[in-house]
Design a protein around this motif. Structure first.
Motif, PDB file in Angstrom:
ATOM      1  N   THR A  80      -4.803   5.859   1.822  1.00  0.00           N
ATOM      2  CA  THR A  80      -4.208   4.886   0.917  1.00  0.00           C
ATOM      3  C   THR A  80      -4.685   5.154  -0.507  1.00  0.00           C
ATOM      4  O   THR A  80      -5.879   5.135  -0.793  1.00  0.00           O
ATOM      5  CB  THR A  80      -4.590   3.459   1.329  1.00  0.00           C
ATOM      6  N   SER A 104      -3.264   6.358   9.391  1.00  0.00           N
ATOM      7  CA  SER A 104      -2.667   7.412   8.579  1.00  0.00           C
ATOM      8  C   SER A 104      -2.799   8.743   9.286  1.00  0.00           C
ATOM      9  O   SER A 104      -3.667   8.962  10.116  1.00  0.00           O
ATOM     10  CB  SER A 104      -3.355   7.476   7.210  1.00  0.00           C
ATOM     11  N   THR A 129       0.422   5.501   0.317  1.00  0.00           N
ATOM     12  CA  THR A 129      -0.533   6.553   0.645  1.00  0.00           C
ATOM     13  C   THR A 129      -0.368   7.748  -0.281  1.00  0.00           C
ATOM     14  O   THR A 129       0.591   7.848  -1.045  1.00  0.00           O
ATOM     15  CB  THR A 129      -0.359   7.017   2.098  1.00  0.00           C
ATOM     16  N   ASP A 138      -9.187   0.108   2.779  1.00  0.00           N
ATOM     17  CA  ASP A 138      -9.094  -1.315   3.056  1.00  0.00           C
ATOM     18  C   ASP A 138      -9.923  -1.768   4.248  1.00  0.00           C
ATOM     19  O   ASP A 138     -10.084  -2.956   4.481  1.00  0.00           O
ATOM     20  CB  ASP A 138      -7.624  -1.698   3.334  1.00  0.00           C
ATOM     21  N   THR A 159       0.853  -1.190   0.000  1.00  0.00           N
ATOM     22  CA  THR A 159       0.000   0.000   0.000  1.00  0.00           C
ATOM     23  C   THR A 159       0.883   1.231   0.000  1.00  0.00           C
ATOM     24  O   THR A 159       1.919   1.274   0.662  1.00  0.00           O
ATOM     25  CB  THR A 159      -0.911   0.026   1.243  1.00  0.00           C
ATOM     26  N   ARG A 198       1.978   3.318   9.471  1.00  0.00           N
ATOM     27  CA  ARG A 198       1.852   4.203   8.322  1.00  0.00           C
ATOM     28  C   ARG A 198       2.775   3.771   7.195  1.00  0.00           C
ATOM     29  O   ARG A 198       2.473   3.979   6.031  1.00  0.00           O
ATOM     30  CB  ARG A 198       2.194   5.637   8.756  1.00  0.00           C
ATOM     31  N   VAL A 234      -2.793   0.381  -3.990  1.00  0.00           N
ATOM     32  CA  VAL A 234      -2.705  -0.905  -3.327  1.00  0.00           C
ATOM     33  C   VAL A 234      -2.617  -1.988  -4.398  1.00  0.00           C
ATOM     34  O   VAL A 234      -3.329  -1.942  -5.400  1.00  0.00           O
ATOM     35  CB  VAL A 234      -3.901  -1.153  -2.379  1.00  0.00           C
ATOM     36  N   SER A 256      -4.854   0.961   8.641  1.00  0.00           N
ATOM     37  CA  SER A 256      -3.631   1.735   8.862  1.00  0.00           C
ATOM     38  C   SER A 256      -3.967   3.056   9.518  1.00  0.00           C
ATOM     39  O   SER A 256      -4.967   3.681   9.195  1.00  0.00           O
ATOM     40  CB  SER A 256      -2.917   2.006   7.520  1.00  0.00           C
TER      41      SER A 256
END
Length: 883
Positions: free
Chosen positions: A586, A580, A552, A861, A550, A623, A589, A578
């Motif tokens: 994200t 973030s 971001t 996700d 993944t 992250r 992916v 996650s």
């Protein structure tokens, strides 16, 4: 007669003193000769070591001065100020600031592999702390130094007068200890420098012993005994190529790394422990400060703290604490790349051979040492032979005198002076008759000498008789003299045998070398690792597994096994989540193999390639790591696209590039199989242009370009002919003045969707991609490349210019980001579908001074039961055998 007046200046210049002369010289010639004289003086007298003892003059003079002061290993330490003063007084008048640091270097175990000075007091540290002043420190000779000086007084070396011709100093030392080979040397002269690495004594002793018998030993066989340098600070040498170059030619470069172990605290925090440093790298100034600097520059983002836990008892221990979720292996590689924990040691094997600088291979260095030791042994043996012969000669006279002691006493008593007695003894002939009472005890050699005629004594023998004491005239004295004489004869025969046999000399060299090894050899400290730096195949060390990667929106990447994304219980939801930062999400992916490549395309037309396993593995809630730390980006350079590739040779796939100025370029995917870690040019851009997007195509796909002023053109990719990797491309759309491309869309053959257009003022619309075809009598067809395109959205009035275009379906969700950092998530199906050339509807409400800057598809996700069901990053499909 009247004197003619003359210019006093011209008169003084033309006059020559009595007995003098003038010589006209070209200034270029004089400067060249003077400079060469100065350069050779610096080379010989200061900077370069002698190949025989491996010492520079300043080092040699310090050791000789300590020998004069009798500072042997068994004696008490003496103040360094006294040693420096003795050296300066007798041998080296260059000031204590030149002598004391030289003494200190020979006592520092992190600089000298086998110490020559046994120190006491503060002699500094690898931190680097400076040593205490010489009035506080003390020193004496180390055991290794006694091996260097052994036999110095046996006429084994050449001597020269010191600077004021008051005493003599050795030009070199006997050097039973192979100092140059085991301790190396570093020096900078005029126009040249030497940098000879240290080696392990045991390995060098083995090589010396072997080369005594096999002087033409091949380098391969030599390196079986001496695999490489052995630095006092240990470390790891990466690869053997530089070692082979240095050993064969005298010049080479080796890469040395610190020894780092990975540890985990009871709380689960990952640590990197530096236990050994590269040679000549300081701990504080060289490493710790550099690590902190790289942390401040955001180059090492996964390091939480650096703590120096080194001590005299524990030794070197530099603890680097990592942040949670950081990959220790990745951070270790970053430390090697960004700090002096990996450094290069240049090997320049230049030493003085008979006063001339020469570049020497390893075998030549060993051969010169062997030749030196042979010469020392011959000279030592010849000196001992001379001493034994002189003593035997003196004892012969004493034996003659004791055998005829009554006559000797009579001659002495009849003499009026000492000289008269000496003369009478020399004039009288001496012999030992066969029937003499001491004849059975006398060596046959002496009896044979006087059998035919009496023997006349020499002055040395006569004077020795004159020095006899009365107590030595007893009958038993003859037995003592005969025993000493027999021992001396045996020694003489031994010395003569050695001098007559080169094989005996070589055997002594080997015996002394074996004795050195048994007394001083230790374990190798430096590890030699196969594989050059940059050529270490980490893929072979990494298992092949399917991972989810993944990335971001702000450029943080991570990977973890696909199994981590599966549901935990039947019927439940996935476990991805996650943490973030606010405003980040994200954006990319994809599921890939750890051995796949990831191409990273930047706005400046460059492409980088990294392996998927090089992306640090992290936890689900982490992250990740900043992708910029893995790429050699320039200032303000941004990554535009990521593309995972499993095989560059599979299928007939292409990469299609679009630039801000409306150019497009299509290149075969396989042309990018040789991208290196430093990056290469993916597309040539003009100075005012930049890369806007990259897609992969299968050969028959359609391409759609959207512009800032609301135009769009759809054409077949085959309209853009295949070009080379470094080509600039061809016109994709004819832009009006001030217009530019904002997006590149791929429309696969037979797969229609919607084109989402968002303007800077927050308005947008969805339009079926089929409306961008041209309706003709024979059916719908795409436009031709290079045209002006068709109106996509009205940009006048409330809308403003286009911020982004995206290909979407009803199931997609989007994230809209504004200039002031406002982030809004919208579902694609909530945006009304309209035709081309319309204004669209409000998608996001923003302030008057704000505007939309970008639109990204969300790879959210948290709602996924399986990561493999999520939208993947744009990449060519894998072959069926991989599925």
């Amino acid at each position: 007669m009247t004197d003619t007046p003359q210019d006093p200046h011209s008169e003084s210049e033309s006059q020559v003193p009595d007995g003098g002369r003038t010589v006209d010289l070209a200034i270029e010639q004089e400067l060249a000769e003077s400079y060469l004289t100065y350069a050779m003086s610096t080379i010989v007298d200061r900077a370069l070591p002698d190949v025989r003892d491996g010492l520079k003059p300043s080092q040699r003079r310090i050791l000789v001065a300590m020998n004069d002061l009798n500072l042997s290993p068994g004696r008490k330490h003496s103040k360094c100020a006294g040693i420096v003063g003795e050296t300066m007084k007798k041998y080296h008048p260059h000031g204590d600031q030149a002598i004391y640091p030289t003494l200190v270097n020979m006592a520092q175990e992190w600089k000298t592999r086998y110490l020559l000075i046994d120190k006491q007091g503060n002699f500094g540290s690898i931190d680097p702390d400076p040593p205490a002043a010489m009035r506080y420190t003390e020193a004496r000779m180390h055991r290794h130094t006694t091996e260097l000086l052994d036999d110095l007084k046996l006429d084994t070396v050449e001597w020269q007068a010191n600077f004021d011709e008051t005493v003599d100093e050795p030009r070199y030392l006997p050097a039973r200890f192979p100092n140059l080979l085991v301790n190396g040397s570093v020096g900078i002269a005029v126009g040249m420098a030497c940098s000879i690495p240290p080696h392990n004594l045991g390995e060098i002793c083995d090589a010396i012993t072997r080369m005594v018998d096999e002087p033409d030993l091949e380098l391969r066989e030599l390196m079986e005994m001496v695999p490489g340098p052995d630095f006092p600070t240990g470390g790891i040498i990466c690869g053997r190529r530089g070692i082979v170059d240095a050993y064969s030619t005298g010049r080479g470069r080796v890469t040395v790394r610190a020894k780092i172990q990975q540890e985990t605290t009871p709380r689960g925090r990952e640590l990197l422990i530096v236990s050994e440093m590269p040679y000549q790298v300081s701990k504080n100034e060289g490493v710790i400060e550099k690590i902190k600097q790289q942390i401040r520059n955001d180059k090492l983002t996964d390091i939480a703290n650096v703590v120096d836990e080194s001590s005299n008892r524990a030794g070197m221990r530099l603890v680097i604490e990592l942040k949670r979720g950081a990959d220790p292996t990745a951070v270790e590689n970053q430390l090697y790349r960004l700090t002096p924990l990996q450094s290069t040691f240049s090997i320049i094997s230049i030493a003085l051979v008979k006063g001339q600088p020469r570049t020497l291979s390893l075998s030549e260095l060993i051969k010169h040492y062997i030749a030196h030791r042979r010469d020392v042994i011959r000279r030592r043996t010849a000196y001992r032979l001379m001493q034994a012969q002189q003593e035997a000669h003196r004892i012969e006279g004493l034996i003659y005198a004791v055998c005829d002691i009554d006559e000797v006493i009579r001659l002495i008593r009849e003499s009026q002076t000492r000289e008269e007695a000496i003369d009478k003894l020399m004039a009288r002939g001496f012999r030992i008759p066969p029937d003499h009472q001491h004849a059975p005890k006398i060596p046959a050699r002496l009896l044979a000498q006087s059998a035919d005629s009496p023997i006349a004594l020499t002055r040395v023998q006569a004077e020795s008789i004159g020095r006899l004491q009365l107590i030595q005239l007893v009958g038993l004295e003859i037995e003592h003299l005969v025993a000493n004489y027999a021992k001396l004869v045996e020694q003489i025969e031994e010395y003569e045998s050695i001098l007559a046999s080169p094989a005996r000399v070589d055997q002594i060299v080997k015996d002394e070398t074996a004795d050195l090894k048994s007394k001083y050899a230790d374990e190798r400290r430096t590890v030699i690792q196969e594989g050059e730096v940059g050529e270490l195949n980490l893929a072979e060390l990494t298992p092949v597994e399917r991972v989810a990667v993944t990335i971001t929106h702000t450029g943080y990447a991570k990977r973890l096994p696909v199994e981590e994304y599966r549901v935990q219980n039947r019927g439940g939801k996935g476990v991805i989540g996650s943490k973030s930062r606010e405003g980040d999400f994200t954006e990319h992916v994809f599921v890939s193999s750890t051995h796949d490549d990831l191409l990273c395309f930047t706005d400046r037309g460059r492409v980088f390639r990294i392996k998927v396993f090089e992306i640090p593995e992290a936890s689900r809630t982490s992250r990740g790591t900043a992708i910029i730390n893995m790429l050699n980006l320039q200032q303000d350079e941004r990554v535009r696209a990521f593309m995972p590739i499993s095989d560059f040779e599979k299928g007939e796939y292409f990469l299609l590039f679009a630039t801000k100025k409306g150019l497009v370029k299509r290149t075969a995917l396989k042309d990018y199989r040789n991208v290196n870690s430093a990056g290469i040019i993916a597309v040539n851009l003009k100075d005012d242009d930049e890369l806007m997007g990259v897609i992969w195509t299968a050969g028959n796909d359609h391409v759609l370009l959207g512009t800032r002023r609301g135009m769009a053109i759809r054409f077949n990719e085959s309209d853009a002919r295949v070009m080379g990797r470094a080509a600039a491309g061809v016109k994709g759309i004819d832009l009006a003045g001030g217009d530019s491309v904002v997006g590149l869309i791929k429309i696969p053959e037979g797969e229609e969707a919607d084109l989402l257009t968002i303007t800077v003022n927050g308005y947008g619309k969805r339009t079926p991609t089929s409306e961008y075809l041209v309706q003709a009598e024979d059916g719908a067809r795409p436009q031709s490349r290079g045209g002006k395109g068709r109106r996509d959205i009205v940009t006048a009035g409330r809308n403003g210019q286009v911020a982004a275009v995206r290909r979407v379906t009803d199931a997609d969700s989007l994230m809209l980001i504004t200039q002031h950092g406002m982030v809004v998530r919208v579902q694609a199906d909530t945006i009304r579908q309209t035709g081309r050339a319309t204004q669209g509807v409000r998608v996001i409400s923003i302030r008057d001074d704000d505007q939309v800057t970008s639109v990204a598809a969300i790879r959210e996700d948290e709602d996924a039961e399986d990561i493999t069901d999520q939208p993947q990053a744009d990449a060519p499909p894998e072959s069926s055998e991989d599925n």
